[in-house]
Write a protein that holds these residues in place. Structure first.
Motif, PDB file in Angstrom:
ATOM      1  N   LYS A 277      -0.733   4.608   1.680  1.00 57.05           N
ATOM      2  CA  LYS A 277      -1.707   3.578   1.363  1.00 57.05           C
ATOM      3  C   LYS A 277      -1.461   3.086  -0.055  1.00 57.05           C
ATOM      4  CE  LYS A 277      -5.460   5.139   4.382  1.00 57.05           C
ATOM      5  NZ  LYS A 277      -6.873   5.607   4.434  1.00 57.05           N
ATOM      6  N   SER A 279      -3.387   2.988  -2.580  1.00 56.75           N
ATOM      7  CA  SER A 279      -3.896   3.916  -3.592  1.00 56.75           C
ATOM      8  C   SER A 279      -2.927   5.076  -3.801  1.00 56.75           C
ATOM      9  CB  SER A 279      -5.271   4.446  -3.193  1.00 56.75           C
ATOM     10  OG  SER A 279      -5.200   5.116  -1.940  1.00 56.75           O
ATOM     11  N   GLN A 280      -2.289   5.531  -2.698  1.00 53.61           N
ATOM     12  CA  GLN A 280      -1.306   6.606  -2.808  1.00 53.61           C
ATOM     13  C   GLN A 280      -0.034   6.125  -3.501  1.00 53.61           C
ATOM     14  OE1 GLN A 280      -1.362   7.295   1.468  1.00 53.61           O
ATOM     15  NE2 GLN A 280      -2.072   9.396   1.127  1.00 53.61           N
ATOM     16  N   GLU A 306      -7.028  -1.437  -0.423  1.00 53.97           N
ATOM     17  CA  GLU A 306      -6.733  -0.364   0.517  1.00 53.97           C
ATOM     18  C   GLU A 306      -6.344  -0.894   1.888  1.00 53.97           C
ATOM     19  OE1 GLU A 306      -6.529   2.818   0.143  1.00 53.97           O
ATOM     20  OE2 GLU A 306      -7.199   2.967  -1.921  1.00 53.97           O
ATOM     21  N   SER A 309      -0.983  -0.371   4.199  1.00 53.79           N
ATOM     22  CA  SER A 309      -0.184   0.824   3.985  1.00 53.79           C
ATOM     23  C   SER A 309       1.279   0.422   4.102  1.00 53.79           C
ATOM     24  CB  SER A 309      -0.536   1.915   4.999  1.00 53.79           C
ATOM     25  OG  SER A 309      -0.256   1.485   6.312  1.00 53.79           O
ATOM     26  N   LEU A 349      -0.930   7.645   9.968  1.00 55.11           N
ATOM     27  CA  LEU A 349      -0.505   7.699   8.572  1.00 55.11           C
ATOM     28  C   LEU A 349       0.492   8.835   8.423  1.00 55.11           C
ATOM     29  CD1 LEU A 349      -0.867   6.636   5.674  1.00 55.11           C
ATOM     30  CD2 LEU A 349      -2.578   8.412   5.345  1.00 55.11           C
ATOM     31  N   GLU A 435      -1.558  -7.917  -1.782  1.00 54.69           N
ATOM     32  CA  GLU A 435      -1.912  -6.533  -2.088  1.00 54.69           C
ATOM     33  C   GLU A 435      -1.100  -5.995  -3.262  1.00 54.69           C
ATOM     34  OE1 GLU A 435      -4.497  -4.776  -0.353  1.00 54.69           O
ATOM     35  OE2 GLU A 435      -4.764  -6.888   0.052  1.00 54.69           O
TER      36      GLU A 435
END
Length: 608
Positions: A277, A279-280, A306, A309, A349, A435
């Protein structure tokens, strides 16, 4: 065999062996001048009783450091000096109701040493060695013999030196034990400060198993003393162009030069085949190991970022390119156009490569992020999303696509894509670009850090100890380059003790004195030098004359700028022998509160 042929073979073997055993992809230098700024001050003033005697020490403890020559693994020496006094109170009974009280003031001096060795597990400490010297000084006696007190005092004073001499070894041992605990605390704090300094200046390669390069640490003391971390290829080295050179070497206190291969390979091991994602992904791209070079990321990422991904390519997920004054990052990924054939959320995921194969159609794409270096600042020049090897379905493949029978194997090497994927592609591009624009900063600076350099540790009773920053300084980037596959960043050091330029002038306009470690001293100015002209780079030169007022006003105005490129000045002049010189100087900023910035991280020096 002829001797000349033997020499040729030997020389060839030596050259090949050296080139294979060490081919640099990175080099990090920290000047000993900077490390010597670190100093811990504490005191031992808590009274204690020994054998009925009250000891009142008043001892200052100072811990400084110095590098030790070492080609295999660095070595650092901690020097501990103690100065102060110790007052001993003793009472000697003579009769049931009569006694003699004595007070002895002694001068205490001591020097201790401890060596720190850089190992794979971190800093290893040796035993502390040294000794305490106690020299008795003033001796005073008192008694309660009334009419005989004068006689008793004289007699006691005559005997006192002998008694003191007999007790000195024991008192010395007791004082060494008491002060030894304070020394351990102080050296422990010095080690923490050194660890923190190194963490701020050089990347951590503690995870040797995952780090794809070999490292070598060495230390050198003296006028050009430095701590050096070199990073090189394992096995057969690659051919790379020479590293860029720094223009203002004298003012550098720390520098880092890395090849694009280093970041590419390190980040590849973290991203290959994974689905993350945003954030990751931010945690990876904004990790400390990257931020030590460039801080790509926005301060915060919005919650709506978010919505995407990223499925990274398994073999070449990321690539860095350093050239022509630009830093470029290319991310290679796959876009999903179908619904995965599973109801298991854990398979939607992918947390680690190889666990599952995505059962949906994918379109390979590349995100290119390019920053242009401009005098200590990098501006976002380009952020684009492009589909890799776009394919338009034809013939039977096109007919199959129309009825929804495209490729759902997850193999991006196959060329028959569905019409749905092709039609959805423009929307996907716009979404991906949006994004990523939320992730990357429009303008970024380069790594700087404010550090406590002189710290006082004092006892705070049951709560532990208080830590007070007496002096602090900041590592500030002054030269940043990207060329021929290399990224180079050089930093200077400015502290509370440094003025913007760091000189005083005589009435005739010559330099009368210089501050140690100031920009002027580091760039080669000496007492007796005369400044003839000064200017901003590529700006109009101003004459110095015999009065420094105009120059001082110029320096004051330039030092108020935040960016290092705006504090850069050029000076022409002559030394005391009449030799001409031209020097570039980066002034220390007048707007930076070193203590305040360093205090933000002071918690790591507090007792837990």
């Amino acid at each position: 065999m002829h001797s000349s042929r033997i020499r040729i073979l030997l020389n060839t073997f030596v050259w090949v062996n050296c080139s294979l055993s060490f081919a640099e992809v990175g080099e990090f230098l920290v000047s000993e001048k900077l490390l010597k700024q670190i100093e811990i001050i504490s005191s031992q003033s808590t009274p204690f009783y020994k054998r009925g005697r009250l000891i009142e020490p008043n001892i200052n403890i100072r811990v400084s450091n110095q590098l030790i020559d070492s080609n295999e693994g660095g070595k650092l020496g901690l020097n501990v000096s103690l100065t102060g006094t110790s007052r001993a109170h003793s009472t000697t009974p003579v009769t049931r109701n009569r006694s003699v009280q004595a007070v002895v003031d002694s001068q205490v001096n001591a020097n201790f040493q401890q060596q720190l060795d850089f190992t794979k597990q971190g800093l290893a400490t040796s035993d502390i060695s040294g000794n305490v010297q106690i020299r008795p000084g003033n001796i005073s006696v008192n008694n309660n013999f009334r009419l005989l007190n004068g006689l008793v005092n004289r007699k006691a004073l005559q005997q006192a030196p002998g008694q003191i001499a007999s007790e000195l070894p024991r008192e010395k041992a007791e004082l060494e034990q008491q002060v030894g605990r304070e020394i351990q605390k102080s050296t422990g704090e010095a080690k923490k400060m050194f660890d923190s300094t190194m963490a701020a200046l050089a990347p951590s390669v503690a995870d040797k198993e995952k780090f794809p390069f070999q490292t070598k640490l060495s230390t050198k003391t003296g006028a050009d003393g430095q701590l050096k971390l070199e990073v090189s290829d394992f096995g057969e080295p690659k051919s790379r162009k020479p590293k860029p050179d720094f223009e203002n070497k004298g003012q550098l206190m720390a520098s880092g030069v890395i090849h694009q291969d280093l970041l590419t390979q390190v980040m590849t091991s973290e991203l290959a085949g994974k689905e993350l994602k945003m954030s990751q992904l931010r945690k990876v791209l904004c990790s400390p190991k990257i931020q030590k070079f460039m801080d790509f990321c926005q301060l915060e990422i919005s919650q709506d970022a978010e919505g995407l991904s990223v499925v990274f390519d398994k073999t070449k997920p990321i690539e860095f390119i350093f050239d022509a004054g630009r830093v470029t990052m290319k991310l290679n990924a796959l876009y999903r156009t179908g619904v995965p054939k599973t109801n298991d959320e854990n398979q939607v995921l992918l947390n680690s490569p190889g666990e599952t194969n995505p059962q949906f159609e994918t379109i390979p794409y590349q995100v290119e992020v390019k920053y242009k270096l401009d005098g200590g600042v990098a501006h976002l020049e380009k952020l684009s999303v492009t589909e890799k090897d776009p394919v338009a379905p034809t013939g039977l493949a096109a007919f199959g696509s129309l009825i929804g029978r495209g490729n759902h194997s997850g193999d991006s090497s196959k060329t028959n894509r569905s019409t749905a994927g092709a039609l959805f592609n423009p929307v996907a591009k716009k979404k991906i670009q949006s994004e990523f624009e939320k992730l990357f900063a429009k303008e970024i600076g380069f790594h700087s850090a404010s550090l406590p350099t002189k710290v006082k540790i004092s006892d705070a009773g049951p709560r532990g100890k208080n830590t007070e920053i007496l002096e602090a300084g900041s590592i500030l980037p002054i030269e940043v380059k990207a060329e021929n596959g290399w990224f180079a960043s050089g930093s200077t050091f400015c502290s509370d003790a440094n003025r913007a330029f760091g000189v005083t002038f005589s009435e005739g306009g010559a330099i009368q004195s210089l501050e140690a470690g100031s920009p002027a001293e580091l760039t080669g100015f000496r007492v007796g030098d005369r400044i003839e002209t000064f200017n901003e780079p590529e700006g109009r030169s101003l004459a110095f004359g015999n009065a420094p007022d105009a120059f001082i006003a110029f320096v004051k105005a330039k030092a108020a700028n935040k960016a290092s490129k705006d504090r850069k000045i050029q000076i022409l002049g002559s030394d005391s022998k009449g030799n001409k010189f031209s020097r570039t100087v980066f002034l220390c900023p007048s707007t930076l509160n070193h203590k305040q910035e360093a205090a933000k991280g002071i918690s790591q020096f507090r007792q837990q």
